[in-house]
Motif scaffolding. Structure first.
Motif, PDB file in Angstrom:
ATOM      1  N   LEU A 134       0.193  -1.477   0.118  1.00 52.28           N
ATOM      2  CA  LEU A 134      -0.154  -0.509  -0.026  1.00 52.28           C
ATOM      3  C   LEU A 134       0.841   1.442   0.258  1.00 52.28           C
ATOM      4  O   LEU A 134       2.266   1.137   0.390  1.00 52.28           O
ATOM      5  CB  LEU A 134      -0.892  -0.259   1.131  1.00 52.28           C
ATOM      6  CG  LEU A 134      -2.162  -1.082   1.305  1.00 52.28           C
ATOM      7  CD1 LEU A 134      -2.477  -1.076   2.436  1.00 52.28           C
ATOM      8  CD2 LEU A 134      -3.199  -0.406  -0.015  1.00 52.28           C
ATOM      9  N   SER A 135       0.692   2.525  -0.456  1.00 49.35           N
ATOM     10  CA  SER A 135       1.306   4.156  -0.457  1.00 49.35           C
ATOM     11  C   SER A 135       1.413   3.931   1.376  1.00 49.35           C
ATOM     12  O   SER A 135      -0.054   3.670   1.379  1.00 49.35           O
ATOM     13  CB  SER A 135       0.124   4.604  -1.301  1.00 49.35           C
ATOM     14  OG  SER A 135      -1.048   4.693  -1.157  1.00 49.35           O
ATOM     15  N   ALA A 136       2.494   4.672   1.473  1.00 49.72           N
ATOM     16  CA  ALA A 136       2.935   5.808   2.496  1.00 49.72           C
ATOM     17  C   ALA A 136       0.822   6.803   2.909  1.00 49.72           C
ATOM     18  O   ALA A 136       0.944   6.407   4.289  1.00 49.72           O
ATOM     19  CB  ALA A 136       3.149   6.403   2.378  1.00 49.72           C
ATOM     20  N   ASP A 137       0.685   7.042   2.147  1.00 47.28           N
ATOM     21  CA  ASP A 137      -0.264   7.496   3.199  1.00 47.28           C
ATOM     22  C   ASP A 137      -1.854   6.393   2.933  1.00 47.28           C
ATOM     23  O   ASP A 137      -2.946   6.926   3.858  1.00 47.28           O
ATOM     24  CB  ASP A 137      -0.971   8.402   1.888  1.00 47.28           C
ATOM     25  CG  ASP A 137      -1.976   8.526   0.371  1.00 47.28           C
ATOM     26  OD1 ASP A 137      -0.930   7.242   0.109  1.00 47.28           O
ATOM     27  OD2 ASP A 137      -2.516   8.236   0.481  1.00 47.28           O
ATOM     28  N   LYS A 138      -1.688   5.223   2.577  1.00 45.60           N
ATOM     29  CA  LYS A 138      -2.473   4.445   2.852  1.00 45.60           C
ATOM     30  C   LYS A 138      -2.194   3.347   3.896  1.00 45.60           C
ATOM     31  O   LYS A 138      -2.942   2.825   5.006  1.00 45.60           O
ATOM     32  CB  LYS A 138      -3.170   3.740   1.888  1.00 45.60           C
ATOM     33  CG  LYS A 138      -3.770   4.564   0.928  1.00 45.60           C
ATOM     34  CD  LYS A 138      -4.981   4.253   1.015  1.00 45.60           C
ATOM     35  CE  LYS A 138      -6.453   5.421   0.000  1.00 45.60           C
ATOM     36  NZ  LYS A 138      -7.199   5.411   0.452  1.00 45.60           N
ATOM     37  N   MET A 139      -1.782   3.473   4.250  1.00 43.32           N
ATOM     38  CA  MET A 139      -0.978   2.665   5.612  1.00 43.32           C
ATOM     39  C   MET A 139      -1.152   3.014   6.921  1.00 43.32           C
ATOM     40  O   MET A 139      -1.813   1.670   7.821  1.00 43.32           O
ATOM     41  CB  MET A 139       0.744   1.936   5.526  1.00 43.32           C
ATOM     42  CG  MET A 139       1.022   2.027   4.532  1.00 43.32           C
ATOM     43  SD  MET A 139       0.499   0.183   4.922  1.00 43.32           S
ATOM     44  CE  MET A 139       1.797  -0.707   6.341  1.00 43.32           C
ATOM     45  N   GLU A 140      -1.439   5.140   6.740  1.00 45.36           N
ATOM     46  CA  GLU A 140      -2.215   5.045   8.131  1.00 45.36           C
ATOM     47  C   GLU A 140      -3.517   4.307   8.168  1.00 45.36           C
ATOM     48  O   GLU A 140      -4.007   4.069  10.013  1.00 45.36           O
ATOM     49  CB  GLU A 140      -2.115   6.302   8.969  1.00 45.36           C
ATOM     50  CG  GLU A 140      -2.277   6.664   9.589  1.00 45.36           C
ATOM     51  CD  GLU A 140      -2.824   8.577   9.243  1.00 45.36           C
ATOM     52  OE1 GLU A 140      -2.747   8.907  10.954  1.00 45.36           O
ATOM     53  OE2 GLU A 140      -1.746   9.107   9.243  1.00 45.36           O
ATOM     54  N   GLU A 141      -4.102   4.098   7.350  1.00 43.61           N
ATOM     55  CA  GLU A 141      -5.243   3.147   7.673  1.00 43.61           C
ATOM     56  C   GLU A 141      -5.333   2.179   7.508  1.00 43.61           C
ATOM     57  O   GLU A 141      -6.272   1.276   9.153  1.00 43.61           O
ATOM     58  CB  GLU A 141      -6.517   3.845   6.307  1.00 43.61           C
ATOM     59  CG  GLU A 141      -7.173   5.665   6.123  1.00 43.61           C
ATOM     60  CD  GLU A 141      -7.426   5.643   4.641  1.00 43.61           C
ATOM     61  OE1 GLU A 141      -7.948   4.885   4.409  1.00 43.61           O
ATOM     62  OE2 GLU A 141      -6.611   6.360   3.592  1.00 43.61           O
ATOM     63  N   PHE A 142      -4.473   1.124   6.725  1.00 43.14           N
ATOM     64  CA  PHE A 142      -4.311   0.157   6.990  1.00 43.14           C
ATOM     65  C   PHE A 142      -4.321  -0.375   8.426  1.00 43.14           C
ATOM     66  O   PHE A 142      -4.658  -0.882   9.055  1.00 43.14           O
ATOM     67  CB  PHE A 142      -2.917  -0.051   5.951  1.00 43.14           C
ATOM     68  CG  PHE A 142      -3.089  -1.944   6.580  1.00 43.14           C
ATOM     69  CD1 PHE A 142      -4.087  -2.957   5.603  1.00 43.14           C
ATOM     70  CD2 PHE A 142      -1.746  -2.552   6.683  1.00 43.14           C
ATOM     71  CE1 PHE A 142      -3.938  -4.341   5.795  1.00 43.14           C
ATOM     72  CE2 PHE A 142      -1.904  -3.868   6.680  1.00 43.14           C
ATOM     73  CZ  PHE A 142      -2.876  -4.703   6.335  1.00 43.14           C
ATOM     74  N   GLU A 143      -3.119   0.660   8.852  1.00 47.84           N
ATOM     75  CA  GLU A 143      -3.015   0.213  10.657  1.00 47.84           C
ATOM     76  C   GLU A 143      -3.529  -0.011  11.882  1.00 47.84           C
ATOM     77  O   GLU A 143      -4.177  -0.625  12.155  1.00 47.84           O
ATOM     78  CB  GLU A 143      -1.556   0.684  10.858  1.00 47.84           C
ATOM     79  CG  GLU A 143      -0.535   0.695  10.564  1.00 47.84           C
ATOM     80  CD  GLU A 143       0.165  -0.614  10.659  1.00 47.84           C
ATOM     81  OE1 GLU A 143      -0.372  -0.711  11.603  1.00 47.84           O
ATOM     82  OE2 GLU A 143       1.155  -0.813   9.640  1.00 47.84           O
ATOM     83  N   LYS A 144      -5.202   1.188  11.749  1.00 48.82           N
ATOM     84  CA  LYS A 144      -6.171   1.725  12.342  1.00 48.82           C
ATOM     85  C   LYS A 144      -6.788   0.139  11.640  1.00 48.82           C
ATOM     86  O   LYS A 144      -7.463  -0.892  12.649  1.00 48.82           O
ATOM     87  CB  LYS A 144      -6.965   2.262  11.903  1.00 48.82           C
ATOM     88  CG  LYS A 144      -6.036   3.484  11.779  1.00 48.82           C
ATOM     89  CD  LYS A 144      -6.916   5.091  11.767  1.00 48.82           C
ATOM     90  CE  LYS A 144      -6.440   6.084  11.954  1.00 48.82           C
ATOM     91  NZ  LYS A 144      -7.000   7.255  11.314  1.00 48.82           N
TER      92      LYS A 144
END
Length: 416
Positions: free
Chosen positions: A396-406
């Motif tokens: 995933l792109s860096a900006d999507k990783m934050e959502e994925f971690e949630k």
């Protein structure tokens, strides 16, 4: 003759009786005057209420449920169940042609006809196209309209954990998981685990998925939200994540689980012949190279494309019998031989998706028993599919990783 005077007790009783009768008479007269006043004052009001203002009940709705059976002819079903004649059916087919072809209603699917009580022709038809959507047809006089809508389910989450005692399919069913969800779990993790050969007793799994109901009744399960599988000591994770409208499954590092190729093109019993440079051929009785894999399976077993691609050919090829050849990205090509039949629509030039059924196991051509001959080439040279090492999927792109971690954090407590 001596007359006796009435006793004191008898006189008292007579007075009580007269009092009681008088009270009853007063109550009767009071009720009569109240009744007269009410109707006298309100009779004109009741007479002045216009008929248009009367409260009319809506006619009750009747529903006819019908399950499509083998041999059903759509026009006959519409006539017998919905009261629609040949002209109605023709109008329906024309109105729905860009939404759904009602000449191809499927066996086992449900049709619901809605009627107003006073009408013999259905005003509406609902058809479950699949587990996710339904087709709605509405009649207005002699005109018909059609549209497709998502089925509205009541959704809850279910968590199931189990240990492998026999094999995954059976143990998962015994744990209360439905068959479609069991197969979906194996599909999601099939890029990391070969569920036919690599499952071990003592392996453990936990799955979180959508449990759905419709109209208060149990309905097909929804999507798998997360899964953890400990296979031979190695832990594998799968998380469902919506990446800008493209839902898919990702590992713990945020890499898409899907690889270019599936590990196998079918559910097979065993490998009857492996990838080798020297094999004794049972038909020609000679030793020759066998640069493909023979999967023994029952006739009619579905065969799927192991990767997205384009059909190069689908036809009879001598000793191969019925054969399909596919071309894939990055210089790869695959073939599927000895098929009993091709799936509907599979022909030269057609695009196919990974996991799409393209044919069925057979024993056509030079074959001594039902099996699939599966081969792969890279830039024209044979490749052993069982030893193919494909890189992990794109992250995933860096900006999507934050959502994925949630998403990962939300399920972290369920894996313990």
């Amino acid at each position: 003759m001596e007359l006796k005077q009435p006793s004191l007790k008898s006189a008292k009783n007579n007075r009580k009786l007269k009092f009681f009768l008088g009270l009853v008479l007063v109550l009767i007269l009071y009720g009569f005057f109240r009744w007269f006043d009410f109707f006298g004052e309100n009779a004109s009001v009741l007479e002045d209420i216009p008929a248009s203002q009367e409260i009319l009940k809506e006619p009750e709705e009747k529903i006819v449920n019908y399950t499509v059976a083998e041999g059903d002819i759509p026009a006959e079903v519409f006539s017998a169940q919905g009261g629609w004649d040949a002209n109605d059916t023709a109008a329906l087919l024309l109105a729905a042609k860009d939404v759904y072809d009602f000449t191809h209603i499927k066996i086992g699917q449900n049709l619901r006809f809605y009627f107003n009580q006073e009408e013999e022709r259905a005003k509406c038809l609902e058809y479950d196209r699949n587990t996710e959507s339904l087709i709605i047809v509405e009649r207005n006089g002699d005109d018909f309209s059609a549209r497709e809508e998502k089925i509205a389910y009541e959704v809850s989450r279910k968590i199931v954990s189990a240990t492998i005692n026999n094999f995954f399919y059976m143990d998962a069913l015994e744990a209360g998981i439905s068959e479609p969800t069991v197969l979906a779990i194996s599909d999601i993790l099939s890029f990391d685990i070969d569920f036919m050969t690599e499952i071990r007793q003592g392996d453990q799994f936990t799955v979180i998925y959508e449990k759905r109901a419709r109209g208060g009744k149990e309905a097909p399960d929804g999507k798998i939200l997360g899964a953890k599988f400990i296979n031979d000591g190695t832990t594998h994770y799968a998380y469902y994540f919506d990446n800008d409208g493209q839902g898919g499954y990702y590992d713990v590092e945020g890499r898409v689980l899907e690889r270019q190729f599936l590990k196998a093109p079918l559910s097979y019993r065993y490998i009857s012949s492996g990838f080798t440079g020297a094999r004794y051929h049972p038909i020609t009785r000679t030793v020759s190279a066998h640069y493909q894999i023979d999967y023994a399976a029952a006739i009619g077993t579905p065969v799927v494309a192991t990767a997205r691609g384009t059909v190069v050919s689908a036809g009879w090829e001598g000793g191969w019998g019925r054969m399909i050849r596919l071309r894939h990205n990055n210089g790869y090509a695959t073939h599927y031989g000895h098929l009993s039949a091709f799936a509907k629509g599979v022909r030269s030039g057609v695009s196919v998706n990974q996991g799409q059924v393209i044919g069925y196991v057979g024993s056509t051509g030079w074959s001594t028993g039902p099996h699939l001959d599966y081969g792969m080439k890279l830039n024209g040279s044979p490749v052993n599919p069982l030893k193919l090492e494909l890189p992990k999927g794109a992250p995933l792109s860096a900006d999507k990783m934050e959502e994925f971690e949630k998403v990962k954090d939300e399920f972290a407590g369920f894996w313990e």
